[in-house]
Structures are given as C-alpha cells and as structure tokens.
Design a protein around this motif. Structure first.
Motif, PDB file in Angstrom:
ATOM      1  N   CYS A 198      54.938 -79.261 -27.505  1.00  0.00           N
ATOM      2  CA  CYS A 198      54.616 -78.115 -26.650  1.00  0.00           C
ATOM      3  C   CYS A 198      54.454 -76.851 -27.483  1.00  0.00           C
ATOM      4  N   ARG A 199      55.241 -76.716 -28.544  1.00  0.00           N
ATOM      5  CA  ARG A 199      55.078 -75.561 -29.428  1.00  0.00           C
ATOM      6  C   ARG A 199      53.672 -75.541 -30.015  1.00  0.00           C
ATOM      7  N   ARG A 200      53.190 -76.699 -30.419  1.00  0.00           N
ATOM      8  CA  ARG A 200      51.832 -76.772 -30.970  1.00  0.00           C
ATOM      9  C   ARG A 200      50.800 -76.359 -29.931  1.00  0.00           C
ATOM     10  N   MET A 201      51.003 -76.805 -28.697  1.00  0.00           N
ATOM     11  CA  MET A 201      50.061 -76.437 -27.626  1.00  0.00           C
ATOM     12  C   MET A 201      50.111 -74.942 -27.338  1.00  0.00           C
ATOM     13  N   VAL A 202      51.310 -74.381 -27.325  1.00  0.00           N
ATOM     14  CA  VAL A 202      51.475 -72.938 -27.100  1.00  0.00           C
ATOM     15  C   VAL A 202      50.740 -72.166 -28.193  1.00  0.00           C
ATOM     16  N   ILE A 203      50.901 -72.596 -29.435  1.00  0.00           N
ATOM     17  CA  ILE A 203      50.220 -71.947 -30.556  1.00  0.00           C
ATOM     18  C   ILE A 203      48.705 -72.022 -30.363  1.00  0.00           C
ATOM     19  N   ASN A 204      48.192 -73.214 -30.084  1.00  0.00           N
ATOM     20  CA  ASN A 204      46.741 -73.378 -29.941  1.00  0.00           C
ATOM     21  C   ASN A 204      46.183 -72.685 -28.703  1.00  0.00           C
ATOM     22  N   ALA A 205      46.996 -72.500 -27.691  1.00  0.00           N
ATOM     23  CA  ALA A 205      46.539 -71.799 -26.488  1.00  0.00           C
ATOM     24  C   ALA A 205      46.359 -70.307 -26.751  1.00  0.00           C
ATOM     25  N   GLY A 206      46.930 -69.829 -27.860  1.00  0.00           N
ATOM     26  CA  GLY A 206      46.798 -68.415 -28.197  1.00  0.00           C
ATOM     27  C   GLY A 206      47.823 -67.525 -27.520  1.00  0.00           C
ATOM     28  N   LEU A 207      48.870 -68.131 -26.982  1.00  0.00           N
ATOM     29  CA  LEU A 207      49.915 -67.343 -26.343  1.00  0.00           C
ATOM     30  C   LEU A 207      50.673 -66.553 -27.405  1.00  0.00           C
ATOM     31  N   SER A 208      51.156 -65.367 -27.050  1.00  0.00           N
ATOM     32  CA  SER A 208      51.832 -64.535 -28.051  1.00  0.00           C
ATOM     33  C   SER A 208      53.356 -64.591 -27.947  1.00  0.00           C
ATOM     34  N   LYS A 209      53.885 -64.853 -26.743  1.00  0.00           N
ATOM     35  CA  LYS A 209      55.339 -64.873 -26.549  1.00  0.00           C
ATOM     36  C   LYS A 209      55.726 -65.995 -25.603  1.00  0.00           C
ATOM     37  N   VAL A 210      56.950 -66.482 -25.790  1.00  0.00           N
ATOM     38  CA  VAL A 210      57.573 -67.402 -24.841  1.00  0.00           C
ATOM     39  C   VAL A 210      58.910 -66.774 -24.475  1.00  0.00           C
ATOM     40  N   ILE A 211      59.132 -66.589 -23.182  1.00  0.00           N
ATOM     41  CA  ILE A 211      60.386 -66.018 -22.694  1.00  0.00           C
ATOM     42  C   ILE A 211      61.134 -67.112 -21.947  1.00  0.00           C
ATOM     43  N   ILE A 212      62.368 -67.368 -22.409  1.00  0.00           N
ATOM     44  CA  ILE A 212      63.146 -68.500 -21.905  1.00  0.00           C
ATOM     45  C   ILE A 212      64.426 -67.998 -21.263  1.00  0.00           C
ATOM     46  N   ARG A 213      64.657 -68.392 -20.027  1.00  0.00           N
ATOM     47  CA  ARG A 213      65.885 -67.995 -19.318  1.00  0.00           C
ATOM     48  C   ARG A 213      67.083 -68.673 -19.959  1.00  0.00           C
ATOM     49  N   THR A 214      68.127 -67.890 -20.246  1.00  0.00           N
ATOM     50  CA  THR A 214      69.363 -68.430 -20.821  1.00  0.00           C
ATOM     51  C   THR A 214      70.541 -68.321 -19.855  1.00  0.00           C
ATOM     52  N   THR A 215      70.530 -67.313 -18.984  1.00  0.00           N
ATOM     53  CA  THR A 215      71.514 -67.180 -17.903  1.00  0.00           C
ATOM     54  C   THR A 215      70.738 -66.686 -16.679  1.00  0.00           C
ATOM     55  N   ALA A 216      71.450 -66.457 -15.590  1.00  0.00           N
ATOM     56  CA  ALA A 216      70.781 -66.002 -14.370  1.00  0.00           C
ATOM     57  C   ALA A 216      70.011 -64.702 -14.565  1.00  0.00           C
ATOM     58  N   SER A 217      70.431 -63.887 -15.526  1.00  0.00           N
ATOM     59  CA  SER A 217      69.749 -62.608 -15.727  1.00  0.00           C
ATOM     60  C   SER A 217      69.366 -62.330 -17.187  1.00  0.00           C
ATOM     61  N   GLU A 218      69.728 -63.230 -18.093  1.00  0.00           N
ATOM     62  CA  GLU A 218      69.425 -63.023 -19.511  1.00  0.00           C
ATOM     63  C   GLU A 218      68.382 -64.019 -19.977  1.00  0.00           C
ATOM     64  N   PHE A 219      67.727 -63.668 -21.062  1.00  0.00           N
ATOM     65  CA  PHE A 219      66.646 -64.509 -21.578  1.00  0.00           C
ATOM     66  C   PHE A 219      66.476 -64.269 -23.064  1.00  0.00           C
ATOM     67  N   SER A 220      65.817 -65.203 -23.713  1.00  0.00           N
ATOM     68  CA  SER A 220      65.466 -65.018 -25.122  1.00  0.00           C
ATOM     69  C   SER A 220      63.950 -64.900 -25.209  1.00  0.00           C
ATOM     70  N   VAL A 221      63.512 -64.159 -26.201  1.00  0.00           N
ATOM     71  CA  VAL A 221      62.078 -63.942 -26.403  1.00  0.00           C
ATOM     72  C   VAL A 221      61.702 -64.545 -27.748  1.00  0.00           C
TER      73      VAL A 221
END
Length: 161
Positions: A121-144
C-alpha cells in the motif's frame, strides 16, 4: 461555545465510518483521499467485487493457516482500504492529496493505535502522488506521515547488490 473539530479529525471520523463496510475478520480499515478539502474517494478492506468475503465464509484464510500479522498478504482475500481508495480515483485528482486511515480490531472493535500501511500500500500511495497519510492513533490524536519519507526509506525491498 464548543470548539470545532479539527479538519484532520473530521476526515478521520469519515474514514472511521467507511470502515464499517469492511469485511475482514482480523482488522477493519477505512480510508479516504482528500484534496483541496474535497473527498476524492473512499475505500475499506474487503474481497474483490464478486468474490466471497471472509465474513461471509466465516473464516480468515491467513488465520486458518496461522500466518502472523503483517506477513503473507498474498494469501489474504481482501483488497486493502488504501488500495481500494486509490483504485476508485483518478491519479490527476490524487496528486498532492492526503489519505486518511483508521483501523480497528474486527473482534473487539478496539481502535488500532499502531495502524500503518503495508509495504504494498505504501508503494501505491507513493505512485498515486499522495503527499501525506494521516493515521488515527486515539479517538482524537493522529500521526502524520510525509509520503516522501516512505520514498526515502526504500526499506521494503532488500538491496541484493
């Protein structure tokens, strides 16, 4: 007056709703792709169209084979949430956009605090040209994740020289 929800949590909440369609018996994921404050596409993990889902079969092939988490994805019946979101969008609409990702344990419903994209999926994200992935880590926190960091890593394929 209540404080407004952040844009990140707004989109993560939508991705979390998308995961309610997922059909995996181990982990369920929802993903959305956003560009210029517009939702481009959504995706959740499940079997390809026309094929039976694990929830319909009543078992997980990888679990039945005792495959550890994170290994042998080619044995999985599901297409990942990120891949489904990318498949559902045109590259020209995704370039420079952001993918929002949320995962839960399918049995307990517990939020996955360590969710991330697999190497494919990382390879697909790279090839899609996406610049960021934001991932939920808690109900209100996330990693970028800056996708350029995944490009720079090149750690998912061993150097055979």
């Amino acid at each position: 007056m209540e404080q407004r929800i952040s844009k990140e949590n707004y989109y993560l909440n939508i991705a979390e709703t998308v995961l309610e369609r997922a059909t995996c018996l181990r982990r369920v994921f929802g993903a959305i792709i956003v560009k210029n404050d517009e939702i481009i596409s959504t995706g959740y993990n499940g079997a390809p169209r026309g094929r039976r889902n694990c929830v319909d079969m009543g078992f997980c092939t990888r679990e039945a084979m005792k495959v550890p988490r994170g290994e042998r994805y080619e044995l999985c019946r599901s297409v990942h949430a990120e891949a489904n979101a990318i498949i559902s969008a045109a590259r020209r609409d995704m370039v420079g956009g952001t993918l929002y990702l949320v995962g839960r344990n399918a049995q307990t419903g517990e939020l996955l605090h360590d969710a991330t994209s697999c190497a494919m999926c990382r390879r697909m994200v790279i090839n899609a040209g996406l610049s960021k992935v934001i991932i939920r880590t808690t109900a209100s926190e996330f990693s970028v994740v800056d996708v350029q960091d995944w490009v720079n890593l090149e750690d998912d394929v061993p150097d055979l020289q």
